[in-house]
Scaffold this motif. Structure first.
Motif, short mmCIF file in Angstrom:
data_model
loop_
_atom_site.label_atom_id
_atom_site.label_comp_id
_atom_site.label_asym_id
_atom_site.label_seq_id
_atom_site.Cartn_x
_atom_site.Cartn_y
_atom_site.Cartn_z
N SER A 51 -23.01 0.64 9.52
CA SER A 51 -22.19 1.79 9.92
C SER A 51 -22.73 2.33 11.24
CB SER A 51 -22.25 2.89 8.86
OG SER A 51 -23.54 3.51 8.85
N PHE A 52 -21.91 3.15 11.92
CA PHE A 52 -22.37 3.74 13.18
C PHE A 52 -23.61 4.59 12.95
CE2 PHE A 52 -22.43 7.19 16.32
CZ PHE A 52 -22.63 6.43 17.46
N LEU A 53 -23.61 5.40 11.90
CA LEU A 53 -24.75 6.27 11.65
C LEU A 53 -26.02 5.47 11.38
CD1 LEU A 53 -25.86 9.11 11.38
CD2 LEU A 53 -25.18 9.09 8.97
N ASP A 54 -25.92 4.43 10.55
CA ASP A 54 -27.10 3.58 10.29
C ASP A 54 -27.57 2.88 11.56
OD1 ASP A 54 -27.13 4.27 7.60
OD2 ASP A 54 -26.15 2.43 6.92
N SER A 55 -26.63 2.43 12.36
CA SER A 55 -26.97 1.75 13.62
C SER A 55 -27.62 2.70 14.61
CB SER A 55 -25.71 1.14 14.23
OG SER A 55 -25.15 0.18 13.37
N LEU A 56 -27.08 3.90 14.73
CA LEU A 56 -27.66 4.90 15.62
C LEU A 56 -29.06 5.29 15.16
CD1 LEU A 56 -27.08 6.78 18.07
CD2 LEU A 56 -26.26 8.47 16.42
N TYR A 57 -29.20 5.48 13.86
CA TYR A 57 -30.50 5.79 13.27
C TYR A 57 -31.52 4.69 13.57
CZ TYR A 57 -33.92 5.99 9.44
OH TYR A 57 -35.06 6.00 8.70
N PHE A 58 -31.14 3.44 13.33
CA PHE A 58 -32.07 2.33 13.55
C PHE A 58 -32.43 2.21 15.03
CE2 PHE A 58 -33.05 -2.11 14.51
CZ PHE A 58 -34.13 -2.30 13.66
N ALA A 59 -31.44 2.33 15.91
CA ALA A 59 -31.69 2.23 17.36
C ALA A 59 -32.65 3.32 17.81
CB ALA A 59 -30.38 2.32 18.13
N THR A 60 -32.47 4.54 17.30
CA THR A 60 -33.33 5.66 17.69
C THR A 60 -34.74 5.50 17.13
OG1 THR A 60 -31.40 7.09 17.76
CG2 THR A 60 -33.55 8.17 17.67
N VAL A 61 -34.84 5.15 15.86
CA VAL A 61 -36.15 4.98 15.21
C VAL A 61 -36.92 3.84 15.87
CG1 VAL A 61 -37.20 4.19 13.05
CG2 VAL A 61 -35.50 6.01 13.01
N THR A 62 -36.21 2.79 16.27
CA THR A 62 -36.87 1.65 16.89
C THR A 62 -37.37 1.99 18.29
OG1 THR A 62 -35.50 0.11 15.63
CG2 THR A 62 -36.52 -0.75 17.63
N ILE A 63 -36.53 2.61 19.12
CA ILE A 63 -36.91 2.91 20.50
C ILE A 63 -38.01 3.97 20.56
CG2 ILE A 63 -35.26 4.73 21.04
CD1 ILE A 63 -34.74 3.37 23.69
N SER A 64 -38.09 4.82 19.54
CA SER A 64 -39.11 5.87 19.53
C SER A 64 -40.41 5.41 18.88
CB SER A 64 -38.58 7.11 18.81
OG SER A 64 -38.40 6.83 17.43
N THR A 65 -40.47 4.19 18.46
CA THR A 65 -41.63 3.54 17.82
C THR A 65 -41.96 4.11 16.45
OG1 THR A 65 -43.46 4.87 18.73
CG2 THR A 65 -42.64 3.05 20.10
N VAL A 66 -41.07 4.87 15.84
CA VAL A 66 -41.33 5.40 14.50
C VAL A 66 -41.28 4.27 13.49
CG1 VAL A 66 -40.49 6.94 12.70
CG2 VAL A 66 -40.52 7.70 15.07
N GLY A 67 -40.17 3.54 13.45
CA GLY A 67 -40.05 2.35 12.61
C GLY A 67 -40.36 2.55 11.14
N TYR A 68 -39.50 3.25 10.42
CA TYR A 68 -39.72 3.49 8.99
C TYR A 68 -39.69 2.21 8.16
CZ TYR A 68 -39.14 8.48 9.85
OH TYR A 68 -39.30 9.75 10.31
N GLY A 69 -38.96 1.20 8.60
CA GLY A 69 -38.90 -0.04 7.85
C GLY A 69 -37.80 -0.08 6.81
N ASP A 70 -36.95 0.94 6.76
CA ASP A 70 -35.88 0.95 5.77
C ASP A 70 -34.68 0.10 6.19
OD1 ASP A 70 -35.46 2.77 7.79
OD2 ASP A 70 -34.71 4.37 6.50
N PHE A 71 -34.58 -0.23 7.47
CA PHE A 71 -33.57 -1.15 7.98
C PHE A 71 -34.28 -2.21 8.80
CE2 PHE A 71 -30.90 2.59 7.42
CZ PHE A 71 -29.72 2.05 6.92
N ALA A 72 -33.72 -3.40 8.79
CA ALA A 72 -34.22 -4.47 9.65
C ALA A 72 -33.08 -5.45 9.90
CB ALA A 72 -35.40 -5.20 9.00
N PRO A 73 -32.96 -5.94 11.11
CA PRO A 73 -31.90 -6.91 11.39
C PRO A 73 -32.10 -8.17 10.54
CG PRO A 73 -32.91 -6.14 13.42
CD PRO A 73 -33.73 -5.61 12.30
#
Length: 123
Positions: A51-73
């Motif tokens: 979804s857009f929200l999941d994609s936006l969340y993952f893109a933001t978490v990834t670029i900010s180096t937070v990386g929760y690990g709840d999504f992965a390509p």
């Protein structure tokens, strides 16, 4: 710490943030970061079917180096894109964070009578 010092520190932060927003170089970095995050979100929507929200969340978490690990390509293309996205995006995100920090620190030092280099130029 007294209540007045806390309030002064709060306004110093707000003032520094406001100064940063009006700085053309910070605005450029903010715009570029927003474009990169949005482009990443659109990519993940298409490539991973999120979804857009999941994609936006993952893109933001990834670029900010937070990386929760709840999504992965899960696709190879998604993973390869993420490698490039991380390498390019983290540098941009850190430049933005650094530009904001410079303004916040400068404002705090001006409000509290300090110098940018940690010593009093009058001494």
């Amino acid at each position: 710490m007294s209540h007045s010092k806390k309030r002064r520190g709060h306004w110093s932060f707000v003032g520094g943030f406001r100064e940063a927003i009006w700085d053309p170089s910070v605005r450029l970095l903010l715009g570029l970061t927003a474009i990169v995050i949005l482009a990443g979100a659109i990519f993940y929507m298409v490539a991973e079917g999120w979804s857009f929200l999941d994609s936006l969340y993952f893109a933001t978490v990834t670029i900010s180096t937070v990386g929760y690990g709840d999504f992965a390509p899960e696709t190879v293309f998604g993973r390869l894109f993420t490698v490039v996205y991380i390498v390019m995006g983290i540098g941009l995100f850190l430049a933005l964070a650094s530009a904001f920090a410079d303004h916040l620190i400068d404002r705090a030092q001006r409000n509290h009578g300090g110098s940018k280099h940690g010593h009093d130029p009058e001494s």
